[in-house]
Design an enzyme around this catalytic site. Structure first.
Site, PDB file in Angstrom:
ATOM      1  N   CYS A   2      20.924  23.955  -3.108  1.00  0.00           N
ATOM      2  CA  CYS A   2      20.465  23.274  -4.286  1.00  0.00           C
ATOM      3  C   CYS A   2      20.660  24.063  -5.477  1.00  0.00           C
ATOM      4  CB  CYS A   2      18.971  23.029  -4.044  1.00  0.00           C
ATOM      5  SG  CYS A   2      18.618  22.214  -2.719  1.00  0.00           S
ATOM      6  N   GLY A 104      16.049  25.971  -0.119  1.00  0.00           N
ATOM      7  CA  GLY A 104      16.148  26.375   1.280  1.00  0.00           C
ATOM      8  C   GLY A 104      15.403  25.766   1.973  1.00  0.00           C
ATOM      9  N   GLU A 487      44.592  27.663  12.830  1.00  0.00           N
ATOM     10  CA  GLU A 487      43.816  27.198  11.326  1.00  0.00           C
ATOM     11  C   GLU A 487      44.567  28.246  10.325  1.00  0.00           C
ATOM     12  OE1 GLU A 487      41.900  25.624   9.799  1.00  0.00           O
ATOM     13  OE2 GLU A 487      40.948  26.757   8.356  1.00  0.00           O
ATOM     14  N   LYS A 491      45.752  26.353   6.773  1.00  0.00           N
ATOM     15  CA  LYS A 491      45.310  26.842   5.620  1.00  0.00           C
ATOM     16  C   LYS A 491      46.689  26.813   4.718  1.00  0.00           C
ATOM     17  CE  LYS A 491      41.285  26.446   5.304  1.00  0.00           C
ATOM     18  NZ  LYS A 491      41.496  25.212   6.202  1.00  0.00           N
TER      19      LYS A 491
END
Ligand code: AGP
Length: 618
Positions: A2, A104, A487, A491
């Site tokens: 946030c 949090g 992976e 990428k």
């Protein structure tokens, strides 16, 4: 993750708060709100689901008085869907004179809420944050001293929180507390600021103080006091922000992807938070939807996912089969339902998705549910479609992932996969408690090891820049290193637009070795040499085979593995860990390699061509 802003000073508070929240938009959010205290007295709050524009429209419609103190918040939903009611600020007290914002997770909110309910407190939201607001208001009503009331309550909270509070009976002070979540102070002339990072106030001042763990801030227009949670004064060190507001859109990072790679210790830690007890055992309350009898009678698990999420599924497969002894197969979502799979009530579908909106994965889970299978989601987005349609959800807490290329969501998904595997092993009693506990305690050490990897990436950054003209790069791995190789190749494909391919190292001699020619770059994930049945010698042999044919080998190996340096041109070392957990560490150099190579090519690492962050069509 946030966004938080606080202000006391002569400027128009609403302008400062909205401006600060706008600079924090890069953190991602799904609702926003502000509270101010009018000079005529009286707390006023506006909050709306959705983007800041919704909040601004609400303020335009219902004007706020000129004010000189206030708090503002952008929320990334963790407890409770993104609605107006769940948006922050939350009001506390019978007369709603207190306003609170929170970043949090308050782990013990349920027991604190029960205490308040017993007093007859009425709640307006489903959030853990509102519990803190009522507790502080209650303490203040009893003591009349806001800083003392605030300190009393924050000392009772467990988990991760940055909390800001204002109260209309104390119209000159903003109180703040920080534990396991970011908070910085902005120092002005006759005004002071608070923010989740300096982007919140950098346009007003570059003088800042980082608030430390378990510290409380008492902020007024002409004074800033910092104390420990137990009331001792703190001598804080001021620093000067070394970037300007224009960089603030990414919190000072060159790209969202760079920021999100750096967020990974927090993403792994937040995904673990509250899920491993002091004995190292896993607690996963959120999958109560799958009763223990169902878990014991499990015959098969099918993991459905796409792209990077599917590689998290591959890692989970190794862990679940090794520890919980349940057969697992990993299927690409878009292939799964078209092969007419055999599903029974004792088949568990585990759907992994960062966005929770990937249509291929949604269609796969709907198909499975129609066939009578249960669905467990591993998802990073609170309230996403996948989460709402599943029988149970394990949320990853990586925070919003803005860059199209998934990084912190992957390491958080791996973490959730390990937690699930250990939980299943606990319920099915397929591992002795001493081993379960050891793995749980080792998992808790991973965030710090991720930090160590991030602190030692200069070599891999240089290699990425040096190899910016590479036409193709191969990636080799064995066992849990194989999905990491896949992976790494993905990428590079999605960021640098060059051919890249991941192979199981043992597959080389069955065809791919024909690709090796002079100068061919190959990145090899080397297993730990410390395991009883280590695969490291076999991978060393693979390295020798490709070096003999001219390959340029970069090895990702465990600290202390000196043998590998005799065979590879470059070795990137990662901290030692249990082999099963190594992917959380070994994938990071591959993320950074792709980021640096793409950047050296002048490409947009956050918005690669042809790609969307969430593929919401089949
Ligand atoms: C990974 O970098 C890509 N962005 C892509 O493969 C992604 O992982 C895939 O589309 C799945 O997305 P999801 O996790 O939101 O379902």
């Amino acid at each position: 993750m946030c966004g938080i802003v606080g202000y006391v000073g002569p400027k128009s508070t609403v302008d400062v708060l909205i401006g600060g929240l706008r600079r924090l938009e890069y953190r991602g959010y799904d609702s926003a709100g502000v509270s101010i205290i009018s000079p005529l007295g009286g707390l006023e709050t506006r909050k709306k689901a959705g983007k800041l524009a919704n909040l601004e429209a609400s303020i335009t419609e219902h004007q706020l008085p000129i004010s000189h103190i206030g708090i503002g918040h952008t929320r990334w939903a963790t407890h409770g869907a993104p609605t107006d009611g769940n948006a922050h600020p939350h009001l506390g007290g019978e007369h709603q004179k207190l306003s609170l914002i929170h970043n949090g997770i308050i782990e013990n909110f349920a027991e604190l809420k029960a205490e308040l309910v017993a007093y007859g407190t009425k709640f307006a939201s489903e959030t853990d944050s509102e519990v803190a607001a009522h507790l502080i208001a209650r303490e203040f009503d009893a003591s009349g001293d806001l800083p003392t009331a605030f300190a009393t309550v924050v000392n009772r909270l467990h988990g991760a929180f940055t909390i800001l509070v204002i109260h209309e009976d104390q119209p000159d002070v903003v109180l703040a507390a920080r534990r396991n979540a970011p908070l910085v102070i902005g120092l002005g002339d006759g005004e002071n600021f608070l923010g989740s990072d300096v982007a919140a106030f950098v346009e007003h001042t570059k003088r800042a103080i980082s608030v430390g763990q378990d510290e409380i801030v008492i902020l007024r227009a002409d004074s800033v006091e910092v104390r420990t949670f137990d009331g001792k004064p703190v001598v804080s060190e001021e620093f000067t922000v070394d970037w300007d507001a224009s960089a603030a859109s990414k919190g000072g990072w060159s790209s969202f992807m760079a920021k999100e790679i750096a967020d990974q210790p927090q993403a792994v830690a937040d995904t673990l938070m509250g899920r491993i007890d002091s004995d190292g055992l896993v607690t996963l309350e959120e999958i109560d939807g799958l009763d223990e009898a169902a878990i014991r009678s499990l015959e098969r698990i099918i993991i459905v996912a796409c792209g990077t999420a599917s590689y998290a599924g591959d890692i989970a497969k190794y862990a679940i089969e090794k520890w919980a002894r349940v057969p697992v197969q990993v299927e690409l979502s878009h292939e799964f339902r078209y092969r007419d799979p055999i599903l029974t009530r004792n088949t568990l579908i585990v759907a992994i998705s960062q966005s929770g909106e990937t249509m291929d994965t949604l269609m796969a889970t709907r198909f499975a549910k129609d066939k009578g299978a249960r669905v467990l989601a591993i998802c990073n987005t609170q309230g996403a479609t996948l989460a709402r349609e599943s029988d149970a959800v394990i949320y990853t807490h990586a925070g919003p992932e803005v860059a199209v290329a998934s990084t912190k969501a992957l390491t958080a998904q791996m973490t959730a996969g390990y937690l699930l595997a250990l939980f299943l092993a606990q319920v099915r009693q397929t591992l002795p408690a001493i081993q379960l506990s050891a793995f749980g305690k080792e998992l808790l050490k991973m965030p710090a090891r991720v930090t160590r990897v991030l602190d030692n990436l200069d070599d891999v950054r240089a290699l990425g820049r040096e190899m910016s003209n590479a036409k193709s790069v191969l990636f080799l791995g064995r066992n849990v290193g194989f999905p990491v190789a896949m992976e790494g190749a993905l990428k590079l494909k999605e960021l640098a637009y060059i051919h890249a391919e991941g192979f199981a190292a043992g597959e080389l001699k069955h065809g791919p070795i024909a690709l090796i020619e002079e100068g061919q770059p190959v990145i090899v994930l080397v297993p730990s040499p410390r395991d009883a049945e280590t695969l490291q010698p076999k991978v060393i042999s693979n390295i020798q085979e490709i070096r003999a044919r001219g390959a340029k080998v970069i090895a990702i190996a465990e600290e202390g593995d000196t043998a590998v340096s005799d065979y590879a041109e470059h070795v990137i070392y990662i901290p030692q860990s249990a082999s099963m957990f190594a992917p959380i560490l070994s994938v990071i150099p591959l993320q950074v390699f792709a980021l640096e190579l793409s950047t050296a090519k002048g490409l947009d690492v956050d918005q690669p061509r042809n790609l969307a962050k969430s593929v919401t069509v089949e």
